[in-house]
Design an enzyme around this catalytic site. Structure first.
Site, PDB file in Angstrom:
ATOM      1  N   GLY A 260     -32.108  59.402 -22.176  1.00 57.33           N
ATOM      2  CA  GLY A 260     -31.011  60.289 -22.870  1.00 57.33           C
ATOM      3  C   GLY A 260     -30.026  60.456 -21.635  1.00 57.33           C
ATOM      4  O   GLY A 260     -30.339  59.879 -20.710  1.00 57.33           O
ATOM      5  N   VAL A 261     -29.140  61.369 -21.965  1.00 58.53           N
ATOM      6  CA  VAL A 261     -28.085  61.834 -21.083  1.00 58.53           C
ATOM      7  C   VAL A 261     -28.280  63.368 -20.670  1.00 58.53           C
ATOM      8  O   VAL A 261     -28.658  64.194 -21.220  1.00 58.53           O
ATOM      9  CB  VAL A 261     -26.771  61.804 -21.534  1.00 58.53           C
ATOM     10  N   GLY A 262     -28.052  63.454 -19.043  1.00 54.15           N
ATOM     11  CA  GLY A 262     -28.054  64.611 -18.816  1.00 54.15           C
ATOM     12  C   GLY A 262     -28.995  64.965 -17.234  1.00 54.15           C
ATOM     13  O   GLY A 262     -29.572  63.846 -16.961  1.00 54.15           O
ATOM     14  N   SER A 263     -29.056  65.999 -16.883  1.00 49.04           N
ATOM     15  CA  SER A 263     -29.851  66.034 -15.594  1.00 49.04           C
ATOM     16  C   SER A 263     -31.430  65.906 -15.733  1.00 49.04           C
ATOM     17  O   SER A 263     -31.957  65.453 -14.922  1.00 49.04           O
ATOM     18  CB  SER A 263     -29.574  67.800 -15.006  1.00 49.04           C
ATOM     19  N   VAL A 264     -31.711  66.384 -16.792  1.00 49.86           N
ATOM     20  CA  VAL A 264     -33.414  66.223 -17.073  1.00 49.86           C
ATOM     21  C   VAL A 264     -33.798  64.728 -17.156  1.00 49.86           C
ATOM     22  O   VAL A 264     -34.639  64.323 -16.439  1.00 49.86           O
ATOM     23  CB  VAL A 264     -33.713  66.936 -18.199  1.00 49.86           C
ATOM     24  N   GLU A 285     -27.265  55.743 -23.514  1.00 51.28           N
ATOM     25  CA  GLU A 285     -26.009  55.841 -23.558  1.00 51.28           C
ATOM     26  C   GLU A 285     -25.139  55.848 -22.756  1.00 51.28           C
ATOM     27  O   GLU A 285     -24.142  55.187 -22.447  1.00 51.28           O
ATOM     28  CB  GLU A 285     -25.778  57.177 -24.434  1.00 51.28           C
TER      29      GLU A 285
END
Length: 319
Positions: A260-264, A285
Site C-alpha cells: 500500500g501507500v503511506g508511512s506504515v 500503487e
C-alpha cells in the site's frame, strides 16, 4: 533542453510558461499529469497564478491523483479552479471544496479515464504533461509517474509539455498501455510484475503539441515517517506469515507482494531489509523510499508501480 527534444521540428515550439499560460482562457478544461505529488505540472500552473493577478478566469482541473502545491494550493488560493477531480490531498483545496468555492467529484481513480472515453467528462482544451524527454519517434517520456497523462494527451485539443531538465532522462522505465474502448476491449495481458505490455512513452499526434516549456522544479516531497521498533515488529510478523504459507504448502513459492501507500507500508517494507529474503517481486500503487533501499540491498527482482513518490532525501539521491 534542446538535447532532450529529439524531434527537430519541435524545437521552434519552445515557449515561456507565461506564453503558454496566455493560451488558457476562462472556462477551459485542463487535464494535467501527476499522481501523488509526482510528475505534476508546475511551471504553467505558477504562471496561471501570476496571470490571475491581472485577469479574471477559472478553469476545470483533472489529474491522475493528488498534486503538489502548485495546483492544489496556489491555484486554488488564487481562486482560478472552478472544478477539481478525481482526487486531492491539500488542505487549501479541501477547505475550498468544503466551503463550496470549488466543485469537486471524488471518484475512483480508474473511473476518471473511463468517463473521459465515454464523453461524460470533457472536452479537454489542453493537456499539460511533465516530461523528461521527447524521443526520435515522437514519444513523450514522462518523469516519475504516468497517471492519466496518456488519456489527457489523447483527448485534449492541444498539448503543453513541461520538459523538466532537473529530472534524469527516464526513457525505459515506463510501460504505457491504454485499453481499447468498452465493447472492443480485450483482457489486459499483464500476468507478471515483470511483464511489459505497452510502449516506453506516450504516443501523441505531434501536431497537437502547442508548446514546450522548460522546467527545473522538482516534485513536492512525500511526507514519510521513519521506520521504528513497532513497524519492525509488524514486518517480522508479515515475513513469518509468508514463510509459513510456503512451508505449509498453501502456496508453492514466495508470493508477489502488493504494498500500500503511506508511512506504515513504507516502514513495514523497510523491515524486509533485515530478512534473508531475496528476489522479491513487488507491486504498488506508488514506489516509496523502502523499495529503493531493498533494490540497493539486492533484494528485489522486479518492482512495478504507477509512480515514484519519494521523500526529499531520496529524491535528491535520484537526481
Amino acid at each position: 533542453m534542446i538535447d532532450r527534444i529529439k524531434r527537430p521540428e519541435l524545437h521552434n515550439r519552445i515557449v515561456t510558461a507565461q506564453e503558454a499560460a496566455s493560451w488558457i482562457k476562462d472556462g477551459m478544461v485542463l487535464g494535467m499529469s501527476g499522481f501523488g505529488r509526482s510528475s505534476d505540472a508546475k511551471v504553467v500552473p505558477l504562471a496561471l497564478v501570476e496571470k490571475s493577478k491581472t485577469e479574471s478566469f477559472q478553469v476545470d482541473v483533472y489529474t491522475g491523483a493528488s498534486l503538489g502545491p502548485e495546483v492544489d494550493q496556489y491555484m486554488v488560493e488564487a481562486g482560478i479552479i472552478r472544478k477539481r477531480a478525481p482526487y486531492q490531498a491539500e488542505r487549501s483545496m479541501r477547505q475550498a471544496i468544503n466551503s463550496g468555492l470549488v466543485l469537486y467529484t471524488d471518484m475512483h481513480l480508474s473511473h476518471n479515464a473511463e468517463q473521459i472515453r465515454n464523453g461524460v467528462i470533457g472536452p479537454f482544451d489542453f493537456a499539460i504533461i511533465e516530461a523528461s524527454a521527447i524521443t526520435e519517434d515522437g514519444l513523450i517520456i514522462p518523469t516519475n509517474s504516468v497517471g492519466n497523462g496518456p488519456i489527457y494527451a489523447q483527448y485534449a485539443k492541444k498539448i503543453i509539455i513541461e520538459l523538466n531538465t532537473k529530472q534524469p532522462q527516464l526513457e525505459g522505465i515506463h510501460d504505457i498501455y491504454v485499453p481499447d474502448t468498452q465493447g472492443k476491449r480485450q483482457p489486459i495481458p499483464l500476468c507478471d510484475a515483470a511483464d511489459r505490455i505497452g510502449e516506453r512513452g506516450i504516443r501523441v499526434d505531434l501536431n497537437k503539441i502547442a508548446g514546450i516549456v522548460h522546467s527545473e522544479l522538482v516534485d513536492a516531497p512525500a511526507l514519510i515517517v521513519e521506520p521504528d521498533a513497532e513497524t519492525e515488529v509488524m514486518a517480522n510478523y508479515l515475513i513469518d506469515f509468508l514463510k509459513e504459507e510456503v512451508a505449509s504448502g498453501r502456496v508453492t513459492e514466495f508470493p508477489i507482494i502488493q504494498s500500500g501507500v503511506g508511512s506504515v507500508s513504507n516502514a513495514v517494507l523497510n523491515g524486509f531489509l533485515k530478512s534473508d529474503l531475496t528476489d522479491l517481486e513487488l507491486y504498488s500503487e506508488v514506489l516509496q523510499d523502502a523499495v529503493f533501499d531493498l533494490i540497493d540491498a539486492g533484494k528485489v527482482k522486479i518492482a512495478s508501480g504507477t509512480a515514484l513518490t519519494l521523500s526529499e532525501k531520496y529524491a535528491q539521491k535520484s537526481v
